[in-house]
Design an enzyme around this catalytic site. Structure first.
Site, PDB file in Angstrom:
ATOM      1  N   ILE A 112       0.804  -1.218   0.000  1.00 30.40           N
ATOM      2  CA  ILE A 112       0.000   0.000   0.000  1.00 30.40           C
ATOM      3  C   ILE A 112       0.835   1.264   0.000  1.00 30.40           C
ATOM      4  O   ILE A 112       0.308   2.359  -0.125  1.00 30.40           O
ATOM      5  CB  ILE A 112      -0.974   0.042   1.207  1.00 30.40           C
ATOM      6  CG1 ILE A 112      -0.221  -0.249   2.499  1.00 30.40           C
ATOM      7  CG2 ILE A 112      -2.142  -0.890   0.994  1.00 30.40           C
ATOM      8  CD1 ILE A 112      -1.053  -0.026   3.751  1.00 30.40           C
ATOM      9  N   GLY A 113       2.116   1.127   0.151  1.00 34.58           N
ATOM     10  CA  GLY A 113       2.926   2.343   0.161  1.00 34.58           C
ATOM     11  C   GLY A 113       4.381   2.032  -0.108  1.00 34.58           C
ATOM     12  O   GLY A 113       4.851   0.937   0.164  1.00 34.58           O
ATOM     13  N   GLY A 115       7.935   4.115   0.485  1.00 33.68           N
ATOM     14  CA  GLY A 115       8.614   5.334   0.907  1.00 33.68           C
ATOM     15  C   GLY A 115      10.076   5.275   0.527  1.00 33.68           C
ATOM     16  O   GLY A 115      10.532   4.312  -0.085  1.00 33.68           O
ATOM     17  N   TYR A 117      12.478   4.949   2.513  1.00 35.97           N
ATOM     18  CA  TYR A 117      13.172   3.970   3.331  1.00 35.97           C
ATOM     19  C   TYR A 117      12.329   2.758   3.640  1.00 35.97           C
ATOM     20  O   TYR A 117      12.639   2.010   4.562  1.00 35.97           O
ATOM     21  CB  TYR A 117      13.548   4.593   4.672  1.00 35.97           C
ATOM     22  CG  TYR A 117      14.575   5.674   4.568  1.00 35.97           C
ATOM     23  CD1 TYR A 117      15.812   5.409   3.995  1.00 35.97           C
ATOM     24  CD2 TYR A 117      14.317   6.943   5.052  1.00 35.97           C
ATOM     25  CE1 TYR A 117      16.759   6.396   3.919  1.00 35.97           C
ATOM     26  CE2 TYR A 117      15.272   7.931   4.977  1.00 35.97           C
ATOM     27  CZ  TYR A 117      16.486   7.652   4.413  1.00 35.97           C
ATOM     28  OH  TYR A 117      17.429   8.634   4.341  1.00 35.97           O
ATOM     29  N   SER A 118      11.234   2.594   2.960  1.00 38.78           N
ATOM     30  CA  SER A 118      10.356   1.531   3.411  1.00 38.78           C
ATOM     31  C   SER A 118       9.407   1.063   2.321  1.00 38.78           C
ATOM     32  O   SER A 118       9.187   1.757   1.336  1.00 38.78           O
ATOM     33  CB  SER A 118       9.510   2.049   4.579  1.00 38.78           C
ATOM     34  OG  SER A 118       8.636   3.044   4.089  1.00 38.78           O
ATOM     35  N   VAL A 120       5.419  -0.468   2.482  1.00 36.18           N
ATOM     36  CA  VAL A 120       4.343  -0.623   3.460  1.00 36.18           C
ATOM     37  C   VAL A 120       3.290  -1.577   2.904  1.00 36.18           C
ATOM     38  O   VAL A 120       2.891  -1.467   1.739  1.00 36.18           O
ATOM     39  CB  VAL A 120       3.723   0.749   3.823  1.00 36.18           C
ATOM     40  CG1 VAL A 120       2.668   0.593   4.901  1.00 36.18           C
ATOM     41  CG2 VAL A 120       4.800   1.712   4.293  1.00 36.18           C
ATOM     42  N   LYS A 135       5.125  -1.835   8.102  1.00 32.66           N
ATOM     43  CA  LYS A 135       6.124  -1.010   7.410  1.00 32.66           C
ATOM     44  C   LYS A 135       7.476  -1.701   7.508  1.00 32.66           C
ATOM     45  O   LYS A 135       8.047  -1.813   8.592  1.00 32.66           O
ATOM     46  CB  LYS A 135       6.175   0.381   8.057  1.00 32.66           C
ATOM     47  CG  LYS A 135       7.232   1.301   7.479  1.00 32.66           C
ATOM     48  CD  LYS A 135       7.063   2.723   8.022  1.00 32.66           C
ATOM     49  CE  LYS A 135       8.228   3.614   7.650  1.00 32.66           C
ATOM     50  NZ  LYS A 135       8.062   4.997   8.087  1.00 32.66           N
ATOM     51  N   ASP A 230       9.300  16.296   8.845  1.00 31.27           N
ATOM     52  CA  ASP A 230       8.941  15.900   7.473  1.00 31.27           C
ATOM     53  C   ASP A 230       7.428  15.964   7.290  1.00 31.27           C
ATOM     54  O   ASP A 230       6.808  15.055   6.742  1.00 31.27           O
ATOM     55  CB  ASP A 230       9.471  14.491   7.168  1.00 31.27           C
ATOM     56  CG  ASP A 230       9.491  14.212   5.661  1.00 31.27           C
ATOM     57  OD1 ASP A 230       9.397  15.181   4.873  1.00 31.27           O
ATOM     58  OD2 ASP A 230       9.597  13.037   5.271  1.00 31.27           O
TER      59      ASP A 230
HETATM   60  N1  LIG Z   1      -0.435   2.961   9.000  1.00 32.43           N
HETATM   61  C1  LIG Z   1      -0.541   3.051   7.693  1.00 32.43           C
HETATM   62  N2  LIG Z   1      -1.691   2.701   7.089  1.00 32.43           N
HETATM   63  C2  LIG Z   1      -1.826   2.788   5.756  1.00 32.43           C
HETATM   64  N3  LIG Z   1      -0.863   3.243   4.940  1.00 32.43           N
HETATM   65  C3  LIG Z   1       0.314   3.616   5.471  1.00 32.43           C
HETATM   66  C4  LIG Z   1       0.543   3.521   6.869  1.00 32.43           C
HETATM   67  N4  LIG Z   1       1.796   3.964   7.114  1.00 32.43           N
HETATM   68  C5  LIG Z   1       2.321   4.306   5.926  1.00 32.43           C
HETATM   69  N5  LIG Z   1       1.442   4.101   4.934  1.00 32.43           N
HETATM   70  C6  LIG Z   1       1.628   4.377   3.490  1.00 32.43           C
HETATM   71  O1  LIG Z   1       2.961   4.140   3.125  1.00 32.43           O
HETATM   72  C7  LIG Z   1       3.596   5.345   2.648  1.00 32.43           C
HETATM   73  C8  LIG Z   1       5.036   5.344   3.084  1.00 32.43           C
HETATM   74  O2  LIG Z   1       5.108   5.283   4.488  1.00 32.43           O
HETATM   75  P1  LIG Z   1       6.086   6.234   5.310  1.00 32.43           P
HETATM   76  O3  LIG Z   1       5.848   7.654   4.898  1.00 32.43           O
HETATM   77  O4  LIG Z   1       5.935   5.949   6.745  1.00 32.43           O
HETATM   78  O5  LIG Z   1       7.495   5.698   4.773  1.00 32.43           O
HETATM   79  P2  LIG Z   1       8.845   6.464   4.412  1.00 32.43           P
HETATM   80  O6  LIG Z   1       9.779   5.449   3.857  1.00 32.43           O
HETATM   81  O7  LIG Z   1       9.344   7.195   5.583  1.00 32.43           O
HETATM   82  O8  LIG Z   1       8.290   7.427   3.287  1.00 32.43           O
HETATM   83  P3  LIG Z   1       8.738   8.825   2.639  1.00 32.43           P
HETATM   84  O9  LIG Z   1       9.989   8.616   1.921  1.00 32.43           O
HETATM   85  O10 LIG Z   1       7.595   9.144   1.666  1.00 32.43           O
HETATM   86  O11 LIG Z   1       8.780   9.846   3.703  1.00 32.43           O
HETATM   87  C9  LIG Z   1       2.738   6.491   3.201  1.00 32.43           C
HETATM   88  O12 LIG Z   1       2.766   7.639   2.385  1.00 32.43           O
HETATM   89  C10 LIG Z   1       1.350   5.857   3.247  1.00 32.43           C
HETATM   90  O13 LIG Z   1       0.699   6.013   2.022  1.00 32.43           O
END
Ligand SMILES: Nc1ncnc2c1ncn2[C@@H]1O[C@H](COP(=O)(O)OP(=O)(O)OP(=O)(O)O)[C@@H](O)[C@H]1O
Length: 598
Positions: A112-113, A115, A117-118, A120, A135, A230
């Site tokens: 679903i996502g 990022g 660094y991740s 999801v 995540k 952020d």
């Molecule tokens: N609890 C959650 N429920 C549903 N979707 C989520 C959840 N946590 C994160 N996501 C989805 O996953 C995406 C990436 O998560 P997150 O921002 O925590 O990761 P990141 O690696 O730090 O991302 P970024 O580089 O965009 O800052 C979010 O934009 C969101 O769409």
């Protein structure tokens, strides 16, 4: 009585261990009158070196109150409650008092996502049936700095507890695993995805409702000594009841307003980054989050990002164009001497009122406050919650009356765009169809958004004519980091001395720097390094790049390969390989055409 400690099969007798949990014989974890100190001493019975296969009795006694816990005939291997060594050796406080969850107690449903660094995933907790978000965080378990950086997110999340802040429900890993998943409550939307729902435009009560929730969550973070650093739409998650929660604490830090310890300025996504960070400040406070929140607020009302810069130079220029050029005093008070700063040649007048003239005055007043160049005048989240905006009719609606839409995430929007891109590409490889600029523009704001996370290895950056860097004085140098900058004693600091700036830059920040460097805005950037995995940034993140147009003309068909498209999710190597393939294909096609003519 049993005492769960963070000790491992390799623990040696007499070593200290961090005690995680005390339980009585019935397994109740709340044991009255027991006060454990942080460290306790490990012993073995009979005294010998523990080995994974040997059945040993283990005892732990705290140094201070002598409470002992005994494990019946359990091996040392089992006595470890399951945290991997690479984690407990580096950041035991992050998991203290918690037990890891097992990966096989979750069923992955879908991604679903994605990022920086991740990844999801939507998943089901098989023990409870509850749908959660997992995540999977990316880091290098053999690199303590990377582990420490990752575990800071856990520590911050565990400190926070508020309806408008995402709740960390557990951590999935095992003593033998190199991976780690954070378990969160599942949220259907993020603000970017929700706002992009076709036909949806937030009403004023809805904007008030969303903004109130953002500020309440942020106030909780700030009053618990946490800077988010952020804040942006894709980090604001919304559940099916309209409850908004601030998420992604990957760049968050603990701060102490009293001591104002130096922090890194390489934080916040470009479009939401305040001027002081662009100008290299290392002593900052809640003002950075307030600026980003102001950008989000204005974006909610305007229906589009208000300052979508593509480079740091362009970003600061956009800020000055909207918020006015800073006063001489502002320049003089900068932490970093003005020689290290890009000053606009012309004086811009502040034009927030003209730009947002259609907004209600109370909203305008708020934007004006939040987008103050001086961080101290932006106020706090608590103060902003008291502003007229929230007291003026129409009042905020309740979260439950926010629009009900199918699940929407920025990620979904990105997938849709990618699909469209693939289709267009399939079309364009057919002879006679040009891969035109028009096609490219279809990436729209997502593409630009990804650029906010990206850096380029290429020299030239084409700015809008109106944002031509030549209109900026070039006496100056870089915003942010580079070798000269650091050598000049500029922004060399790291958060709490944890992460060396040169080695572990924030990718989100490092990547956003396109044109700023030693020789002025058009020079190459040094390769940046990922903070969590220690690899070059381009290895695992999207990299945006433009190269000159390459044209190959066959007699019958005219094929234009227009250089690299800026890919929302491409890694530079992939982009280059793809480009190379296109060129080879064009050459092959031309040869074929020629041979047919002969
Ligand atoms: N609890 C959650 N429920 C549903 N979707 C989520 C959840 N946590 C994160 N996501 C989805 O996953 C995406 C990436 O998560 P997150 O921002 O925590 O990761 P990141 O690696 O730090 O991302 P970024 O580089 O965009 O800052 C979010 O934009 C969101 O769409």
């Amino acid at each position: 009585m049993c005492v769960h400690g963070l000790y491992t099969p390799s623990s040696k007798e007499g070593q200290s261990a961090t005690v995680a949990k005390v339980a009585d014989d019935e397994g109740n974890t709340e044991v009255p009158n027991v006060q454990l100190k942080e460290k306790s001493v490990i012993g073995f019975d009979p005294p010998r070196k523990p080995s994974a296969r040997h059945r040993l009795k283990i005892w732990i006694s705290t140094r201070h109150n002598g409470i002992t816990g005994r494990y019946g005939n359990k091996s040392a291997e089992h006595a470890n409650i399951g945290w991997p060594d690479w984690l407990v050796n580096v950041a035991p406080e992050a998991v203290q008092g918690w037990q890891p969850l097992q990966v096989d107690s979750f069923e992955k449903l879908s991604k679903i996502g994605q990022g920086t660094y991740s990844s999801v995933y939507k998943a089901r907790d098989l023990r409870t049936g509850k749908v959660v978000a997992l995540k999977k965080v990316r880091f290098v378990s053999t690199d303590p700095e990377s582990v420490r950086f990752m575990s800071r997110e856990i520590s911050v999340l565990r400190k926070l507890n508020h309806p408008n802040v995402i709740k960390l429900e557990g951590i999935v890993t095992s003593s033998v695993s190199q991976n780690l998943y954070l378990v969160f409550e599942y949220m259907e939307h993020d603000l970017v995805g929700l706002a992009a729902t076709p036909g949806l435009k937030f009403t004023e009560p809805q904007v008030k409702c969303l903004f109130q929730q953002i500020l309440s969550g942020l106030d909780h973070c700030h009053s618990n000594g946490v800077l988010h650093r952020d804040m942006k739409g894709s980090n604001l998650l919304i559940d099916s009841n309209g409850v908004l929660k601030i998420a992604d604490f990957g760049l968050a830090t603990f701060y102490d307003p009293g001591t104002q310890q130096p922090l890194t300025s390489r934080v916040a996504t470009l479009w939401y980054r305040p001027p002081e960070l662009l100008l290299g400040a290392t002593r900052y406070s809640v003002g950075v989050d307030m600026w980003s929140t102001g950008c989000i607020f204005a974006e909610l009302l305007a229906g589009k990002p208000i300052m979508p810069g593509r480079t740091e130079v362009e970003q600061i220029h956009k800020i000055f164009k909207l918020c006015g050029s800073p006063s001489e005093e502002y320049w003089q008070n900068l932490e970093v001497p003005p020689t290290g700063v890009i000053k606009p040649r012309c004086q811009y007048k502040r034009c927030i009122a003209e730009n947002f003239k259609d907004l209600p005055p109370s909203a305008l007043g708020l934007i004006d406050n939040l987008l103050a160049l001086e961080p101290e005048t932006r106020g706090t989240a608590a103060l902003t919650l008291q502003s007229d905006f929230f007291r003026t009719e129409p009042l905020a609606c309740s979260p439950s009356s926010l629009p009900k839409c199918p699940p929407s995430k920025e990620y979904d929007a990105r997938l849709r765009l990618e699909e469209a891109r693939r289709e267009r590409k399939a079309e364009s490889v057919r002879p006679g169809i040009e891969n035109t600029r028009k096609n490219r523009s279809a990436y729209g704001p997502i593409n630009s958004k990804r650029l906010a996370h990206t850096k380029t290895k290429f020299k030239k950056v084409n700015l809008n004519p109106e944002d031509d860097p030549s209109t900026l004085a070039t006496q100056v140098q870089p915003l942010g980091f580079d070798s000269t900058w650091n050598n000049k004693g500029g922004n060399n600091y790291t958060d709490n001395g944890e992460v060396p700036a040169r080695k572990y830059r924030s990718a989100r920040v490092a990547n956003s720097i396109v044109s700023r460097t030693e020789g002025g805005p058009d020079m190459l950037q040094p390769e940046s390094t990922d903070m969590r995995n220690g690899m070059p940034a381009s290895h695992n993140r999207s990299t945006g790049a433009k190269v000159p147009m390459v044209k190959y003309k066959g007699k019958k068909s005219k094929i234009h390969y227009s250089g690299l498209l800026i890919k929302p999710d491409g890694n530079l190597d992939v982009v280059l390989r793809e480009h190379e393939r296109n060129i080879q294909e064009a050459v092959r096609q031309t040869r074929l055409d020629k041979s047919r003519e002969l």
